[in-house]
Design a protein around this motif. Structure first.
Motif, PDB file in Angstrom:
ATOM      1  N   MET A   1     -11.403  26.439 -53.310  1.00  0.00           N
ATOM      2  CA  MET A   1     -11.842  25.303 -54.091  1.00  0.00           C
ATOM      3  C   MET A   1     -12.723  24.420 -53.220  1.00  0.00           C
ATOM      4  O   MET A   1     -12.374  24.118 -52.087  1.00  0.00           O
ATOM      5  N   ARG A   2     -13.851  23.998 -53.755  1.00  0.00           N
ATOM      6  CA  ARG A   2     -14.729  23.049 -53.075  1.00  0.00           C
ATOM      7  C   ARG A   2     -14.842  21.822 -53.964  1.00  0.00           C
ATOM      8  O   ARG A   2     -15.028  21.946 -55.171  1.00  0.00           O
ATOM      9  N   ILE A   3     -14.739  20.649 -53.351  1.00  0.00           N
ATOM     10  CA  ILE A   3     -14.782  19.393 -54.096  1.00  0.00           C
ATOM     11  C   ILE A   3     -15.409  18.318 -53.209  1.00  0.00           C
ATOM     12  O   ILE A   3     -15.264  18.368 -51.981  1.00  0.00           O
ATOM     13  N   SER A   4     -16.104  17.370 -53.817  1.00  0.00           N
ATOM     14  CA  SER A   4     -16.800  16.349 -53.032  1.00  0.00           C
ATOM     15  C   SER A   4     -15.876  15.251 -52.512  1.00  0.00           C
ATOM     16  O   SER A   4     -16.192  14.588 -51.533  1.00  0.00           O
ATOM     17  N   ALA A   5     -14.737  15.047 -53.153  1.00  0.00           N
ATOM     18  CA  ALA A   5     -13.809  13.988 -52.728  1.00  0.00           C
ATOM     19  C   ALA A   5     -13.316  14.271 -51.310  1.00  0.00           C
ATOM     20  O   ALA A   5     -12.917  15.386 -50.988  1.00  0.00           O
ATOM     21  N   ARG A   6     -13.335  13.261 -50.459  1.00  0.00           N
ATOM     22  CA  ARG A   6     -12.941  13.435 -49.063  1.00  0.00           C
ATOM     23  C   ARG A   6     -11.477  13.091 -48.811  1.00  0.00           C
ATOM     24  O   ARG A   6     -10.920  13.465 -47.794  1.00  0.00           O
ATOM     25  N   ASN A   7     -10.858  12.380 -49.719  1.00  0.00           N
ATOM     26  CA  ASN A   7      -9.466  11.977 -49.545  1.00  0.00           C
ATOM     27  C   ASN A   7      -8.547  13.038 -50.143  1.00  0.00           C
ATOM     28  O   ASN A   7      -8.104  12.948 -51.274  1.00  0.00           O
ATOM     29  N   GLN A   8      -8.285  14.084 -49.356  1.00  0.00           N
ATOM     30  CA  GLN A   8      -7.452  15.199 -49.780  1.00  0.00           C
ATOM     31  C   GLN A   8      -6.262  15.307 -48.833  1.00  0.00           C
ATOM     32  O   GLN A   8      -6.444  15.423 -47.621  1.00  0.00           O
ATOM     33  N   ILE A   9      -5.054  15.270 -49.396  1.00  0.00           N
ATOM     34  CA  ILE A   9      -3.843  15.279 -48.578  1.00  0.00           C
ATOM     35  C   ILE A   9      -2.896  16.353 -49.101  1.00  0.00           C
ATOM     36  O   ILE A   9      -2.511  16.332 -50.272  1.00  0.00           O
ATOM     37  N   LYS A  10      -2.515  17.279 -48.232  1.00  0.00           N
ATOM     38  CA  LYS A  10      -1.598  18.349 -48.624  1.00  0.00           C
ATOM     39  C   LYS A  10      -0.181  17.807 -48.724  1.00  0.00           C
ATOM     40  O   LYS A  10       0.230  16.950 -47.942  1.00  0.00           O
ATOM     41  N   GLY A  11       0.569  18.319 -49.707  1.00  0.00           N
ATOM     42  CA  GLY A  11       1.942  17.872 -49.869  1.00  0.00           C
ATOM     43  C   GLY A  11       2.787  18.862 -50.644  1.00  0.00           C
ATOM     44  O   GLY A  11       2.337  19.958 -50.987  1.00  0.00           O
ATOM     45  N   THR A  12       4.017  18.453 -50.905  1.00  0.00           N
ATOM     46  CA  THR A  12       4.986  19.261 -51.643  1.00  0.00           C
ATOM     47  C   THR A  12       5.411  18.513 -52.898  1.00  0.00           C
ATOM     48  O   THR A  12       5.767  17.334 -52.828  1.00  0.00           O
ATOM     49  N   ILE A  13       5.385  19.194 -54.027  1.00  0.00           N
ATOM     50  CA  ILE A  13       5.784  18.578 -55.289  1.00  0.00           C
ATOM     51  C   ILE A  13       7.286  18.360 -55.280  1.00  0.00           C
ATOM     52  O   ILE A  13       8.066  19.278 -55.040  1.00  0.00           O
ATOM     53  N   LEU A  14       7.694  17.112 -55.520  1.00  0.00           N
ATOM     54  CA  LEU A  14       9.110  16.769 -55.578  1.00  0.00           C
ATOM     55  C   LEU A  14       9.658  16.871 -56.992  1.00  0.00           C
ATOM     56  O   LEU A  14      10.789  17.310 -57.195  1.00  0.00           O
ATOM     57  N   GLU A  15       8.844  16.436 -57.966  1.00  0.00           N
ATOM     58  CA  GLU A  15       9.352  16.336 -59.333  1.00  0.00           C
ATOM     59  C   GLU A  15       8.193  16.322 -60.318  1.00  0.00           C
ATOM     60  O   GLU A  15       7.142  15.753 -60.043  1.00  0.00           O
ATOM     61  N   VAL A  16       8.395  16.971 -61.461  1.00  0.00           N
ATOM     62  CA  VAL A  16       7.454  16.909 -62.573  1.00  0.00           C
ATOM     63  C   VAL A  16       8.235  16.439 -63.782  1.00  0.00           C
ATOM     64  O   VAL A  16       9.188  17.098 -64.208  1.00  0.00           O
ATOM     65  N   THR A  17       7.867  15.275 -64.314  1.00  0.00           N
ATOM     66  CA  THR A  17       8.553  14.713 -65.481  1.00  0.00           C
ATOM     67  C   THR A  17       7.581  14.688 -66.650  1.00  0.00           C
ATOM     68  O   THR A  17       6.599  13.943 -66.630  1.00  0.00           O
ATOM     69  N   LYS A  18       7.870  15.516 -67.653  1.00  0.00           N
ATOM     70  CA  LYS A  18       6.984  15.598 -68.816  1.00  0.00           C
ATOM     71  C   LYS A  18       7.369  14.565 -69.871  1.00  0.00           C
ATOM     72  O   LYS A  18       8.544  14.385 -70.173  1.00  0.00           O
ATOM     73  N   GLY A  19       6.349  13.917 -70.429  1.00  0.00           N
ATOM     74  CA  GLY A  19       6.518  13.014 -71.560  1.00  0.00           C
ATOM     75  C   GLY A  19       5.932  13.679 -72.796  1.00  0.00           C
ATOM     76  O   GLY A  19       5.711  14.894 -72.811  1.00  0.00           O
ATOM     77  N   ALA A  20       5.634  12.884 -73.813  1.00  0.00           N
ATOM     78  CA  ALA A  20       5.095  13.426 -75.056  1.00  0.00           C
ATOM     79  C   ALA A  20       3.740  14.109 -74.836  1.00  0.00           C
ATOM     80  O   ALA A  20       3.497  15.197 -75.360  1.00  0.00           O
ATOM     81  N   THR A  21       2.867  13.485 -74.063  1.00  0.00           N
ATOM     82  CA  THR A  21       1.539  14.055 -73.805  1.00  0.00           C
ATOM     83  C   THR A  21       1.167  14.056 -72.328  1.00  0.00           C
ATOM     84  O   THR A  21       0.272  14.784 -71.914  1.00  0.00           O
ATOM     85  N   THR A  22       1.837  13.225 -71.534  1.00  0.00           N
ATOM     86  CA  THR A  22       1.486  13.027 -70.136  1.00  0.00           C
ATOM     87  C   THR A  22       2.679  13.313 -69.229  1.00  0.00           C
ATOM     88  O   THR A  22       3.807  12.996 -69.572  1.00  0.00           O
ATOM     89  N   SER A  23       2.399  13.892 -68.083  1.00  0.00           N
ATOM     90  CA  SER A  23       3.429  14.157 -67.090  1.00  0.00           C
ATOM     91  C   SER A  23       3.219  13.267 -65.872  1.00  0.00           C
ATOM     92  O   SER A  23       2.090  12.893 -65.551  1.00  0.00           O
ATOM     93  N   HIS A  24       4.320  12.938 -65.199  1.00  0.00           N
ATOM     94  CA  HIS A  24       4.256  12.253 -63.916  1.00  0.00           C
ATOM     95  C   HIS A  24       4.652  13.276 -62.855  1.00  0.00           C
ATOM     96  O   HIS A  24       5.723  13.879 -62.944  1.00  0.00           O
ATOM     97  N   VAL A  25       3.767  13.451 -61.874  1.00  0.00           N
ATOM     98  CA  VAL A  25       3.996  14.421 -60.813  1.00  0.00           C
ATOM     99  C   VAL A  25       4.155  13.646 -59.510  1.00  0.00           C
ATOM    100  O   VAL A  25       3.257  12.909 -59.102  1.00  0.00           O
ATOM    101  N   ARG A  26       5.321  13.794 -58.866  1.00  0.00           N
ATOM    102  CA  ARG A  26       5.598  13.118 -57.593  1.00  0.00           C
ATOM    103  C   ARG A  26       5.412  14.114 -56.460  1.00  0.00           C
ATOM    104  O   ARG A  26       5.999  15.195 -56.478  1.00  0.00           O
ATOM    105  N   VAL A  27       4.565  13.720 -55.476  1.00  0.00           N
ATOM    106  CA  VAL A  27       4.234  14.605 -54.355  1.00  0.00           C
ATOM    107  C   VAL A  27       4.555  13.903 -53.045  1.00  0.00           C
ATOM    108  O   VAL A  27       4.158  12.758 -52.824  1.00  0.00           O
TER     109      VAL A  27
END
Length: 68
Positions: A1-27
């Motif tokens: 993947m190539r992307i212009s954004a410079r603020n890229q930080i690797k991490g581990t997903i802790l939790e994915v909480t799904k709502g009606a249309t939107t999810s909150h992803v904690r990393v």
């Protein structure tokens, strides 16, 4: 993947909480937690789940910093 954004930080997903249309992803990015709100469709397409690896990409027009 190539992307212009410079603020890229690797991490581990802790939790994915799904709502009606939107999810909150904690990393975990080295002891700090970043939370992103994305569509449920994006979560499914990317196969995001707790324990998985992800890259947090931060692209904002404004970033504020405050001190006490």
């Amino acid at each position: 993947m190539r992307i212009s954004a410079r603020n890229q930080i690797k991490g581990t997903i802790l939790e994915v909480t799904k709502g009606a249309t939107t999810s909150h992803v904690r990393v975990d990015i080295g002891g700090q937690i970043v939370t992103s709100s994305i569509t449920n469709e994006a979560v499914d397409e990317l196969g995001l789940k707790a324990g998985g690896k992800a890259v947090v990409v931060i692209k904002a027009s404004d970033v504020m910093i405050a001190v006490n």
